[in-house]
Design a protein around this motif. Structure first.
Motif, short mmCIF file in Angstrom:
data_model
loop_
_atom_site.label_atom_id
_atom_site.label_comp_id
_atom_site.label_asym_id
_atom_site.label_seq_id
_atom_site.Cartn_x
_atom_site.Cartn_y
_atom_site.Cartn_z
N PHE A 170 0.82 -1.22 0.00
CA PHE A 170 0.00 0.00 0.00
C PHE A 170 0.85 1.28 0.00
O PHE A 170 0.48 2.29 0.60
N ALA A 171 1.96 1.24 -0.73
CA ALA A 171 2.88 2.38 -0.71
C ALA A 171 2.23 3.67 -1.18
O ALA A 171 2.44 4.74 -0.59
N LEU A 172 1.44 3.61 -2.26
CA LEU A 172 0.82 4.84 -2.78
C LEU A 172 -0.19 5.41 -1.79
O LEU A 172 -0.23 6.63 -1.57
N LEU A 173 -1.00 4.56 -1.21
CA LEU A 173 -1.99 5.04 -0.24
C LEU A 173 -1.31 5.61 1.00
O LEU A 173 -1.72 6.66 1.52
N GLU A 174 -0.27 4.93 1.45
CA GLU A 174 0.43 5.41 2.62
C GLU A 174 1.07 6.77 2.35
O GLU A 174 1.04 7.68 3.18
N ASN A 175 1.63 6.93 1.17
CA ASN A 175 2.23 8.20 0.79
C ASN A 175 1.18 9.31 0.74
O ASN A 175 1.44 10.45 1.12
N LEU A 176 -0.02 8.95 0.28
CA LEU A 176 -1.10 9.92 0.20
C LEU A 176 -1.42 10.52 1.57
O LEU A 176 -1.59 11.73 1.73
N LEU A 177 -1.49 9.65 2.58
CA LEU A 177 -1.81 10.11 3.93
C LEU A 177 -0.61 10.67 4.68
O LEU A 177 -0.75 11.57 5.50
N ASN A 178 0.55 10.14 4.37
CA ASN A 178 1.74 10.43 5.18
C ASN A 178 2.69 11.39 4.47
O ASN A 178 3.78 11.02 4.04
N GLY A 179 2.26 12.63 4.31
CA GLY A 179 3.14 13.68 3.84
C GLY A 179 3.23 13.90 2.36
O GLY A 179 3.94 14.80 1.91
N MET A 180 2.55 13.09 1.55
CA MET A 180 2.55 13.28 0.10
C MET A 180 3.95 13.37 -0.48
O MET A 180 4.25 14.18 -1.35
#
Length: 298
Positions: A170-180
């Motif tokens: 879930f790297a993309l989703l995590e990046n979305l929530l965690n600082g973009m």
């Protein structure tokens, strides 16, 4: 003292949908319904449930397609009218004829539709970073900057986007929530990360289908999007008291989407948070709670 949250609850609705929900407070007190967005679930509202459960019956469902709620396979099941009906039936299931609705992102899109179609069921509407549907339609059709900012919607509508979102844990989703891709956000702790991964592991197609089922998206060669919609602005009026909280540092939903909002709402107040992002509910939960308190006291 914060209210205790009860999370393992399910409502079997007359329309056949089974919704999971969390709640805090006592049934019989005024109902306040919290509606999450993408890619979230009821837990988005944890701080609000604990706060408003002290003097309300505070309820946060997982929308259909998300987390522990039913995930229909039919794309048509994700049209806004069906989600609106879920929320109407959930309130009836809980024993309420009228309530306050607080909503964010896709939950906000559903809430706008709810307020337009069923104003008699709402005391107040509180929106967090979710554009009014008519203004969003106009921006997608006519504003090049909004079209660019919303291109992710067409990516999500494409076949296989859920597989891409799940890739690499879930790297993309995590990046979305965690600082973009910038500095990590303090609120996205290891425990919060674990909760979101558990939610996403249950399936992503339902959440993505909200984008696929919606006519609101940037136009493409294959799909005209909002360009083909001939809608009357008079059909989008909001007649109940409406309050809007907007993190102005939202990369996908810029503050220009607030322009002209007062033309559609009889009783409107807007609270702008210049440093707030799309995730203002997580970034400043106490401030969001204070604002909601103030809106309820108006």
């Amino acid at each position: 003292m914060p209210a205790t949250i009860q999370s393992n609850q399910f409502a079997a609705l007359p329309n056949g949908t089974r919704l999971h929900f969390a709640s805090a407070g006592e049934k019989g007190k005024p109902l306040i319904l919290f509606v999450h967005g993408f890619p979230e679930f009821w837990y988005e509202w944890e701080a609000q449930l604990a706060e408003f459960g002290t003097d309300h019956f505070a309820v946060a469902p997982d929308l259909r397609g998300f987390n522990l709620s039913d995930m229909p396979s039919d794309l048509g099941a994700y049209k806004a009218k069906h989600i609106v009906d879920d929320l109407r039936q959930l309130a009836t299931y809980l024993g309420y004829e009228k309530f306050v609705m607080v909503a964010h992102d896709w939950g906000g899109a559903i809430a706008w539709n709810f307020a337009i179609g069923l104003p008699q069921l709402l005391h107040r509407l509180i929106i967090v970073n979710s554009p009014h549907p008519y203004l969003f339609m106009q921006a997608l059709a006519n504003d090049p900057e909004q079209k660019k900012a919303s291109e992710y919607m067409n990516w999500l509508r494409a076949e296989g986007s859920e597989s891409a979102l799940a890739k690499d844990n879930f790297a993309l989703l995590e990046n979305l929530l965690n600082g973009m891709g910038k500095s990590p956000t303090p609120w996205f702790t290891p425990d919060v990360r674990r909760k979101y991964h558990e939610c996403w592991s249950r399936g992503l197609t339902g959440g993505v289908n909200y984008y696929r089922a919606s006519p609101l998206h940037p136009p493409t060669d294959q799909h005209a999007g909002p360009l083909k919609l001939q809608l009357d602005p008079k059909d989008f009026r909001i007649t109940i008291p409406t309050r809007v909280i907007w993190g102005e540092n939202d990369m996908a939903l810029p503050k220009t989407l607030l322009d002209g909002l007062d033309d559609f709402i009889d009783d409107l107040k807007i609270e702008r948070i210049p440093e707030g992002s799309h995730w203002i509910i997580h970034e400043q939960p106490e401030r969001v709670n204070r604002l909601i308190r103030g809106f309820l006291a108006d």
